[in-house]
Write an enzyme that holds these catalytic residues in place. Structure first.
Site, short mmCIF file in Angstrom:
data_model
loop_
_atom_site.label_atom_id
_atom_site.label_comp_id
_atom_site.label_asym_id
_atom_site.label_seq_id
_atom_site.Cartn_x
_atom_site.Cartn_y
_atom_site.Cartn_z
N HIS A 57 0.84 -1.20 0.00
CA HIS A 57 0.00 0.00 0.00
C HIS A 57 0.88 1.26 0.00
CE1 HIS A 57 -2.43 3.00 2.50
NE2 HIS A 57 -3.05 2.94 1.35
N HIS A 81 1.21 11.15 -0.60
CA HIS A 81 0.18 10.55 0.25
C HIS A 81 -0.78 11.66 0.69
CE1 HIS A 81 -0.80 7.59 3.74
NE2 HIS A 81 -1.79 7.78 2.92
#
Ligand SMILES: *[C@@H]1O[C@H](CO)[C@@H](O)[C@H](O)[C@H]1NC(C)=O
Length: 311
Positions: free
Chosen positions: A51, A97
């Site tokens: 991830h 992110h």
């Protein structure tokens, strides 16, 4: 004179290199590290996925990190799907992110070159990207050039039909022998809604459903959260989001961060198999195709994936 036996041992297939040269490519006998996986259809294989693989840091104070080791180390552990979210910054595509101010993982093209080097060194590995395109940046004008510049486009699989059912995919050996061993999915825009369609950049939700993202319940209850037609959910592959989050600001919407403290437990074989079983009633009893995890250097996520593949 060439004996038939000698000839069959040397059954070679021609495959083109990204630099345009032709090499003789030996047929695959070991696929993704296992002879048993060669005949296995791609849609019937479980892969370990990192991830936000670009968001690595060994600094425990980097709250926006999701991995502790770099991309090459993730690949060595066994990740064969890498996931990442990209944003435009100063006219260039970066992996970030949530926002580039929070965690800037650098240029997408540099990241892709790192993966390409691994693929060159490991020619019998089938590999998948699932990228997230929250800004719905142009697939032909922004995304495709990244794969071209990194030399990945010649390795990318172009499916015979735009939406492939789970049971229609070739085997790992077929992908490897054709040297079309990189499968590229993007969540938003690959359906033609962000510029014209690019043949090797596939719309994720038309072929892969996923369960809730940013999970905070360590029991990982399963439901189909993101999926789209025209194929039925039964004809989709499926992905489990096994990256446990914790809320560090329990007011308002809260602030979710990854959970390295619990990662050894989250990434245990028992936890991953339990999560897979939670989704089984929604997937005709089948194991997930992709197990997405944070901190894949912790726990035994690769052993869990081997177990789900029947080893
Ligand atoms: C592959 O097929 C086997 C046998 O039907 C099944 O047990 C397994 O869950 C399948 N795995 C995936 C990822 O579809």
């Amino acid at each position: 004179m060439l004996s038939l036996r000698f000839f069959s041992v040397l059954l070679l297939s021609l495959a083109s290199l990204s630099n345009g040269l032709y090499i003789l490519r030996q047929r695959a006998t070991v696929c993704n590290g296992r002879a048993e996986l060669c005949a296995r259809p791609y849609g019937n294989t479980t892969f370990l996925a990192a991830h936000n693989s670009f968001a690595f840091s060994s600094n425990p104070l980097a709250l926006a990190r999701t991995q502790a080791v770099d991309v090459t180390s993730q690949l060595k552990i066994g990740a064969r799907m890498l996931q990442g979210q990209a944003h435009m910054k100063d006219g260039k595509l970066h992996f970030c992110h949530t926002s580039c101010a929070l965690f800037d993982g650098g240029l997408v093209v540099d990241y892709l070159k790192t993966v390409k080097a691994f693929l060159d060194a490991n020619p019998y590995e089938v590999f998948t990207f699932v990228f997230t395109n929250p800004e719905r940046l142009s697939i032909p004008d922004v995304w495709k050039p990244q794969f071209d510049a990194a030399g990945i486009t010649p390795l990318a699989f172009v499916p015979p039909s735009r939406t492939m059912k789970r049971n229609e995919w070739p085997s790992l050996a077929e992908l490897l022998n054709a040297n079309k061993r990189v499968i590229v999915f993007i969540d938003e825009g690959a359906d033609g809604s962000a510029g014209s369609i690019v043949d090797f950049i596939l719309p994720q939700f038309q072929m892969i459903w996923e369960d809730p993202f940013s999970p905070t319940d360590s029991k990982f209850p399963c439901s189909i959260q993101r999926s789209s037609g025209p194929l039925s959910n039964d004809d989709h592959m499926h992905l489990i989001n096994h990256n446990l989050n914790r809320n560090i600001l329990p007011i308002g919407d809260g602030v979710l961060v990854s959970d390295p403290i619990n990662a050894p437990k989250t990434n245990s074989v028992a936890s991953i198999v339990a999560h897979s079983n939670n989704c089984a009633p929604l997937s005709l009893g089948r194991a997930p195709n992709f197990v997405i995890a944070d901190y894949i250097n912790m726990g035994q996520p690769m052993q869990a994936v081997d177990r789900l593949n029947g080893f």
